[in-house]
Scaffold this motif. Structure first.
Motif, PDB file in Angstrom:
ATOM      1  N   SER A  31       0.860  -1.153  -0.082  1.00  9.78           N
ATOM      2  CA  SER A  31      -0.127  -0.182  -0.137  1.00  9.78           C
ATOM      3  C   SER A  31       0.864   1.276  -0.032  1.00  9.78           C
ATOM      4  CB  SER A  31      -1.010   0.075   1.076  1.00  9.78           C
ATOM      5  OG  SER A  31      -0.040   0.003   2.201  1.00  9.78           O
ATOM      6  N   ARG A  34       2.967   6.318  -5.371  1.00 17.17           N
ATOM      7  CA  ARG A  34       1.604   6.373  -4.855  1.00 17.17           C
ATOM      8  C   ARG A  34       0.943   7.696  -5.276  1.00 17.17           C
ATOM      9  NH1 ARG A  34      -1.861   3.373  -1.487  1.00 17.17           N
ATOM     10  NH2 ARG A  34      -3.608   4.352  -0.745  1.00 17.17           N
ATOM     11  N   ASN A  67      -4.896   9.894  -5.818  1.00 15.41           N
ATOM     12  CA  ASN A  67      -5.869   9.413  -5.755  1.00 15.41           C
ATOM     13  C   ASN A  67      -6.036   7.960  -4.971  1.00 15.41           C
ATOM     14  OD1 ASN A  67      -4.752   8.349  -7.736  1.00 15.41           O
ATOM     15  ND2 ASN A  67      -6.375   8.340  -9.397  1.00 15.41           N
ATOM     16  N   VAL A  94      -4.068   5.351  -6.360  1.00 17.81           N
ATOM     17  CA  VAL A  94      -3.711   4.323  -7.556  1.00 17.81           C
ATOM     18  C   VAL A  94      -2.002   4.478  -7.207  1.00 17.81           C
ATOM     19  CG1 VAL A  94      -3.426   3.854  -9.644  1.00 17.81           C
ATOM     20  CG2 VAL A  94      -5.560   4.959  -8.924  1.00 17.81           C
ATOM     21  N   ARG A 143      -5.014  -0.644  -8.396  1.00 19.04           N
ATOM     22  CA  ARG A 143      -5.644  -0.215  -7.364  1.00 19.04           C
ATOM     23  C   ARG A 143      -5.418  -0.915  -5.903  1.00 19.04           C
ATOM     24  NH1 ARG A 143     -11.753   0.443  -8.797  1.00 19.04           N
ATOM     25  NH2 ARG A 143     -11.329  -1.973  -9.135  1.00 19.04           N
ATOM     26  N   GLU A 154      -7.375  -1.965  -3.625  1.00 21.03           N
ATOM     27  CA  GLU A 154      -8.576  -3.129  -3.582  1.00 21.03           C
ATOM     28  C   GLU A 154      -8.411  -4.120  -4.472  1.00 21.03           C
ATOM     29  OE1 GLU A 154     -10.328   1.009  -5.497  1.00 21.03           O
ATOM     30  OE2 GLU A 154      -8.951   0.147  -3.763  1.00 21.03           O
ATOM     31  N   ASP A 155      -7.881  -4.045  -5.464  1.00 18.69           N
ATOM     32  CA  ASP A 155      -7.474  -5.024  -6.371  1.00 18.69           C
ATOM     33  C   ASP A 155      -6.532  -6.179  -6.106  1.00 18.69           C
ATOM     34  OD1 ASP A 155      -9.469  -4.280  -8.095  1.00 18.69           O
ATOM     35  OD2 ASP A 155      -8.256  -3.167  -9.195  1.00 18.69           O
TER      36      ASP A 155
END
Length: 242
Positions: A76, A165, A168, A170, A195, A197-198
């Motif tokens: 992240s 990073r 937004n 991404v 992303r 979340e992917d």
């Protein structure tokens, strides 16, 4: 005149000497210090915001930190590493046929027009006459066909690094992998935008979820050099007019 040939010969000698430096030796790896991944790993990004923490926050088993027992260990932040799974098994077959035909004819005569055709006929040689008018015929036919057949299969896994990073959320990732077998070096390059979340719980992401994905699988070495035409043949194919 000598100077005109000196520069092309020097350029050709410089280009030709590049493969000669690897004669009898395996191709060298690319230095990792020059990659974007190396810069992202060694340059710590500034935090979005500073939060006060107590000394006992990291000691709890139920904290949400990335290094805790139940924390989210997915990539992240800049410098985090995730695995890109590449499983390409695409096939395409396209066939097109086109047929087009057209024919036409026209006939126009001007026998009387205020006596002008008769007046002009007197001055025309060889018995030519304007009154005969104009007669044209045309016929055109076009036939075209084309077909495309493609079959691609590639299965790879490569560790990639979050190099940036965006505001937004991404993340831009880059991954490089080099494997040398005897005197042949295989290179795998992956880059794109993902992303958070992917990314799966196993810290993996498939290639079809990477926006702007650029995947390159190739190599360099003795086998790759043999499969390429010589520089002279490539130049001749470019400049040859026929």
């Amino acid at each position: 005149m000598t100077r005109l040939f000196a520069l092309p010969l020097a350029v050709m000698a410089l280009v030709a000497c590049q493969p000669l430096g690897e004669v009898g030796r395996a191709p060298a790896f690319s230095p990792p210090e020059t990659t974007t991944e190396h810069a992202a790993l060694y340059r710590m990004p500034l935090p979005d915001r500073v939060e006060s923490q107590r000394s006992t926050d990291q000691a709890s088993l139920w904290s949400a930190g990335q290094r805790s027992l139940l924390g989210d260990r997915r990539a992240s932040r800049q410098g985090d590493i995730l695995t890109v799974v590449i499983e390409i098994n695409d096939s395409a077959e396209i066939s097109n046929n086109t047929t087009n035909g057209r024919s036409g004819s026209s006939n126009m005569a001007v026998p009387q027009f205020f006596g002008i055709p008769q007046l002009v006929d007197r001055h025309l040689p060889g018995g030519l006459a304007v009154g005969a008018g104009i007669e044209t015929n045309s016929n055109s036919t076009f036939t075209g066909s084309g077909s495309v057949r493609r079959n691609e299969k590639l299965t790879l896994r490569v560790a990639s690094t979050v190099v940036e990073r965006l505001p937004n959320g991404v993340m831009r990732i880059e991954g490089q992998q080099e494997v040398r077998v005897n005197h042949e070096l295989r290179q795998l390059l992956v880059t794109g935008f993902v992303r958070a979340e992917d990314i799966s719980r196993q810290n993996e992401i498939t290639y079809d979820k990477i926006a702007g994905a650029r995947i390159s699988y190739g190599g360099r070495g003795i086998i790759s050099n043999v499969q390429q035409p010589r520089y002279g043949a490539q130049i001749a194919d470019i400049i040859a007019p026929f």
